[in-house]
Scaffold this motif. Structure first.
Motif, short mmCIF file in Angstrom:
data_model
loop_
_atom_site.label_atom_id
_atom_site.label_comp_id
_atom_site.label_asym_id
_atom_site.label_seq_id
_atom_site.Cartn_x
_atom_site.Cartn_y
_atom_site.Cartn_z
N VAL A 20 -16.44 -21.47 -11.51
CA VAL A 20 -15.68 -22.10 -10.42
C VAL A 20 -14.19 -21.97 -10.65
N PHE A 21 -13.75 -22.13 -11.89
CA PHE A 21 -12.33 -22.08 -12.20
C PHE A 21 -11.81 -20.68 -12.47
N ALA A 22 -12.67 -19.72 -12.50
CA ALA A 22 -12.22 -18.35 -12.76
C ALA A 22 -11.41 -17.84 -11.57
N GLU A 23 -10.31 -17.19 -11.89
CA GLU A 23 -9.45 -16.67 -10.83
C GLU A 23 -9.98 -15.32 -10.35
N THR A 24 -9.98 -15.15 -9.07
CA THR A 24 -10.33 -13.85 -8.52
C THR A 24 -9.04 -13.07 -8.33
N PRO A 25 -9.01 -11.82 -8.73
CA PRO A 25 -7.76 -11.06 -8.64
C PRO A 25 -7.37 -10.82 -7.17
N ASP A 26 -6.10 -10.94 -6.90
CA ASP A 26 -5.58 -10.71 -5.55
C ASP A 26 -4.92 -9.34 -5.53
N PHE A 27 -5.66 -8.35 -5.07
CA PHE A 27 -5.16 -6.98 -5.07
C PHE A 27 -4.13 -6.73 -3.99
N SER A 28 -3.98 -7.66 -3.08
CA SER A 28 -2.98 -7.47 -2.03
C SER A 28 -1.56 -7.58 -2.59
N LYS A 29 -1.42 -8.11 -3.80
CA LYS A 29 -0.10 -8.24 -4.39
C LYS A 29 0.26 -7.07 -5.31
N THR A 30 -0.62 -6.10 -5.45
CA THR A 30 -0.35 -4.96 -6.32
C THR A 30 0.51 -3.94 -5.60
N ALA A 31 1.05 -3.01 -6.37
CA ALA A 31 1.92 -1.98 -5.78
C ALA A 31 1.13 -1.04 -4.87
N ALA A 32 -0.14 -0.81 -5.20
CA ALA A 32 -0.95 0.11 -4.40
C ALA A 32 -1.32 -0.48 -3.05
N ALA A 33 -1.13 -1.78 -2.87
CA ALA A 33 -1.46 -2.40 -1.60
C ALA A 33 -0.34 -2.24 -0.58
N GLN A 34 0.80 -1.80 -1.02
CA GLN A 34 1.92 -1.62 -0.09
C GLN A 34 1.69 -0.38 0.77
N SER A 35 2.13 -0.43 1.99
CA SER A 35 1.90 0.70 2.89
C SER A 35 2.73 1.91 2.49
N SER A 36 3.77 1.70 1.72
CA SER A 36 4.63 2.82 1.32
C SER A 36 4.15 3.48 0.03
N TYR A 37 3.07 3.00 -0.56
CA TYR A 37 2.59 3.54 -1.83
C TYR A 37 2.07 4.96 -1.62
N ASP A 38 2.46 5.89 -2.50
CA ASP A 38 2.07 7.29 -2.38
C ASP A 38 1.01 7.59 -3.45
N PHE A 39 -0.23 7.68 -3.03
CA PHE A 39 -1.33 7.92 -3.96
C PHE A 39 -1.30 9.32 -4.55
N SER A 40 -0.61 10.24 -3.90
CA SER A 40 -0.57 11.61 -4.42
C SER A 40 0.25 11.70 -5.70
N LYS A 41 1.03 10.68 -6.02
CA LYS A 41 1.83 10.69 -7.25
C LYS A 41 1.06 10.13 -8.44
N ASN A 42 -0.16 9.68 -8.24
CA ASN A 42 -0.96 9.15 -9.35
C ASN A 42 -1.28 10.26 -10.33
N GLN A 43 -1.26 9.93 -11.61
CA GLN A 43 -1.61 10.89 -12.65
C GLN A 43 -3.13 11.02 -12.73
N PRO A 44 -3.62 12.24 -12.93
CA PRO A 44 -5.09 12.39 -13.07
C PRO A 44 -5.57 11.76 -14.37
N ALA A 45 -6.82 11.36 -14.38
CA ALA A 45 -7.42 10.76 -15.57
C ALA A 45 -7.53 11.81 -16.66
N LYS A 46 -7.24 11.41 -17.88
CA LYS A 46 -7.34 12.33 -19.01
C LYS A 46 -8.66 12.11 -19.73
N GLY A 47 -9.22 13.17 -20.23
CA GLY A 47 -10.46 13.07 -20.97
C GLY A 47 -11.69 12.94 -20.10
#
Length: 91
Positions: A20-47
């Motif tokens: 009950v007391f566990a916090e659920t993460p609010d992803f709307s406050k992350t940088a990726a939630a902004q409309s101006s975020y450019d996903f093409s600049k993400n680095q590919p996963a290594k390994g």
């Protein structure tokens, strides 16, 4: 008996109150939630060594692929003499 009941109720209270007391993460406050975020600049996963699946089978590695294999020695498939399509549904 009272001690067992008390211990059980305490355990139930601890288990339920933690969820009950566990916090659920609010992803709307992350940088990726902004409309101006450019996903093409993400680095590919290594390994990441996951090989892509292939629906094609390499038949060159089977026994039938060798020149010595004699297809005339194959056993014929056994087919049922009669097929009853609704036999599984009869009760």
């Amino acid at each position: 008996m009272k001690l067992v009941t008390s211990a059980a109720l305490s355990a139930i209270l601890v288990c339920t109150s933690a969820s009950v007391f566990a916090e659920t993460p609010d992803f709307s406050k992350t940088a990726a939630a902004q409309s101006s975020y450019d996903f093409s600049k993400n680095q590919p996963a290594k390994g990441n060594n996951v090989q892509p699946n292939s629906a094609q089978h390499d038949f060159s590695k089977t026994a039938a692929a060798s020149r010595e294999y004699d297809f005339l020695n194959n056993q014929a498939a056994l087919f049922p003499k009669s097929i009853e399509p609704f036999a599984a549904y009869v009760i």
